[in-house]
Design a protein around this motif. Sequence first.
Motif, mmCIF file in Angstrom:
data_model
loop_
_atom_site.group_PDB
_atom_site.id
_atom_site.type_symbol
_atom_site.label_atom_id
_atom_site.label_comp_id
_atom_site.label_asym_id
_atom_site.label_seq_id
_atom_site.Cartn_x
_atom_site.Cartn_y
_atom_site.Cartn_z
ATOM 1 N N GLU A 67 10.340 29.879 5.579
ATOM 2 C CA GLU A 67 11.043 29.601 6.800
ATOM 3 C C GLU A 67 12.103 30.611 7.160
ATOM 4 O OE1 GLU A 67 13.615 26.088 7.007
ATOM 5 O OE2 GLU A 67 14.529 26.552 5.284
ATOM 6 N N GLU A 118 10.964 30.178 -5.507
ATOM 7 C CA GLU A 118 11.558 30.355 -4.243
ATOM 8 C C GLU A 118 12.954 31.162 -4.318
ATOM 9 O OE1 GLU A 118 10.937 25.685 -2.807
ATOM 10 O OE2 GLU A 118 12.144 26.978 -1.077
ATOM 11 N N GLU A 142 0.837 23.500 6.936
ATOM 12 C CA GLU A 142 0.493 24.734 6.548
ATOM 13 C C GLU A 142 -0.179 24.659 5.033
ATOM 14 O OE1 GLU A 142 4.131 26.706 7.428
ATOM 15 O OE2 GLU A 142 4.693 26.481 5.106
HETATM 16 P P1 AMP Z 1 11.613 24.323 4.948
HETATM 17 O O1 AMP Z 1 12.573 23.495 5.572
HETATM 18 O O2 AMP Z 1 10.575 24.868 5.718
HETATM 19 O O3 AMP Z 1 12.433 25.549 4.127
HETATM 20 O O4 AMP Z 1 10.923 23.544 3.653
HETATM 21 C C1 AMP Z 1 11.692 23.004 2.726
HETATM 22 C C2 AMP Z 1 11.182 23.274 1.402
HETATM 23 O O5 AMP Z 1 9.663 22.833 1.314
HETATM 24 C C3 AMP Z 1 10.975 24.644 0.797
HETATM 25 O O6 AMP Z 1 12.199 25.229 0.557
HETATM 26 C C4 AMP Z 1 9.867 24.353 0.040
HETATM 27 O O7 AMP Z 1 10.497 24.066 -1.149
HETATM 28 C C5 AMP Z 1 8.999 23.483 0.552
HETATM 29 N N1 AMP Z 1 7.895 23.999 1.320
HETATM 30 C C6 AMP Z 1 7.992 24.463 2.524
HETATM 31 N N2 AMP Z 1 6.728 24.893 3.085
HETATM 32 C C7 AMP Z 1 6.148 25.181 1.910
HETATM 33 C C8 AMP Z 1 4.821 25.834 1.575
HETATM 34 N N3 AMP Z 1 3.887 26.273 2.669
HETATM 35 N N4 AMP Z 1 4.529 25.716 0.251
HETATM 36 C C9 AMP Z 1 5.191 25.127 -0.642
HETATM 37 N N5 AMP Z 1 6.406 24.733 -0.368
HETATM 38 C C10 AMP Z 1 6.961 24.686 0.623
#
Ligand code: AMP
Length: 417
Positions: free
Chosen positions: A278, A187, A180
Amino acid sequence: MKVLLIGSGGREHALALALAKSPRLTQLFAAPGNPGMAHIAQIVALDVHDSAAVVAFCQQAAIDLVVVGPEGPLVAGLVDELAEAGIAAFGPRKAAARLEGSKAYTKQLCAEFDIPTARYQHFRALQPALDHLAQAGAPIVVKADGLAAGKGVVVAETVAEAQAALRALFASPGAEVVMEEKLEGEEVSFFALCDGKTALAFGAAQDHKRVGEGDVGPNTGGMGAYSPAPRMDAALQRQVMAQIIEPTLRAMAARGTPFSGMLFAGLMLTGAGPKLIEFNTRFGDPETQVLMARLEDDLLELLDASARGTLAGRAVKFSKDVALTLVIAAQGYPGTPRANGAIFNLDAAAAGEGVIITQAGTKLVNGQLVASGGRVLNITAIGKDFSQAAGRAYAAAEKVDFADGFYRRDIGWRVLR
Ligand code: AMP
Ligand code: GLY
């Protein structure tokens, strides 16, 4: 009420402390629990992945409510098994836990119901993913589809990094990957307590996911957190409820898989408004440690109302005080943490004003508390402002004698600056 709490981390220890304050509680059980909870909960040696054993225990102990902490048993369907046996449980059923269990499922739901999120593509094989990468370029985010304990995501700044991440993920048979767009912004972890029909805003926090000071290095489950999140004002909260939480609740109900439990939205506050990074379908860890420090309400009553579908008209009350928590991890985390390091002096550290110590990866060996996981302890403090809370938490952390441990010295830098 007799309550069984499932889980063993700092999140569950914080939930146990809050549940123990409820006048409705007659007895608290924790499975598998941790040594820190033993003075408020009866520790039960149950394999929480064996749902038949959990159901049998609940029947024998006449449990009125099961509170499920971690995502694993939710995604595996523990709440469904309990419901079939007529046992009330806090947390989503398996079909609704897919909001956390599958990133592709959630991305598709967002696309269908116009929920703001990063643009994405879903891949089941390496070559098409590499082809897409060649055309899309970097930066780009590469994610394992399934559960990965916060470690299945690579935010790749270069094409080479993204290629390496794709090759590593597709090395596992049956892997599915989401790629993505990289979102830019701050955040926030936002929580909404749900009962299938009603969603109640349950506060916000910010955590530090990277292992290193200055928010660098590999992602972890979370190295520290604070609450409230100053950027999350009342207007932004209403926007998130209206654009992300409520449409998700309606969509899940319309699909015949209503969402009940804690809906935890990881948000990016972008220039174009809040976007969903997420969903998690449970309380956050370590966000729960700061939320529970600020909760001025009956947690048991709230979780029971979520389980029974009676949240409508309820509100939840938090203190005006702020809270900050540090994670003390074992050397090596988020790689292989050093095991069995001895921990001393917790009682003296916990005696500081406004300080709450919760245990996460600990066990007792011949009466000695030792490390048994990556994230070992949480040092939480409340205060009238973040500088007071941080001062109290760091003063307490200094007193903990855990030679194998480390913690970040800059938790809360955004709010302390
Ligand atoms: P998630 O497990 O999807 O929460 O991803 C873990 C961490 O990766 C998130 O807390 C963000 O810091 C980073 N992250 C995930 N997706 C994105 C995105 N599309 N853009 C920027 N950072 C992301
Ligand atoms: N701290 C992030 C999580 O609980 O997933």
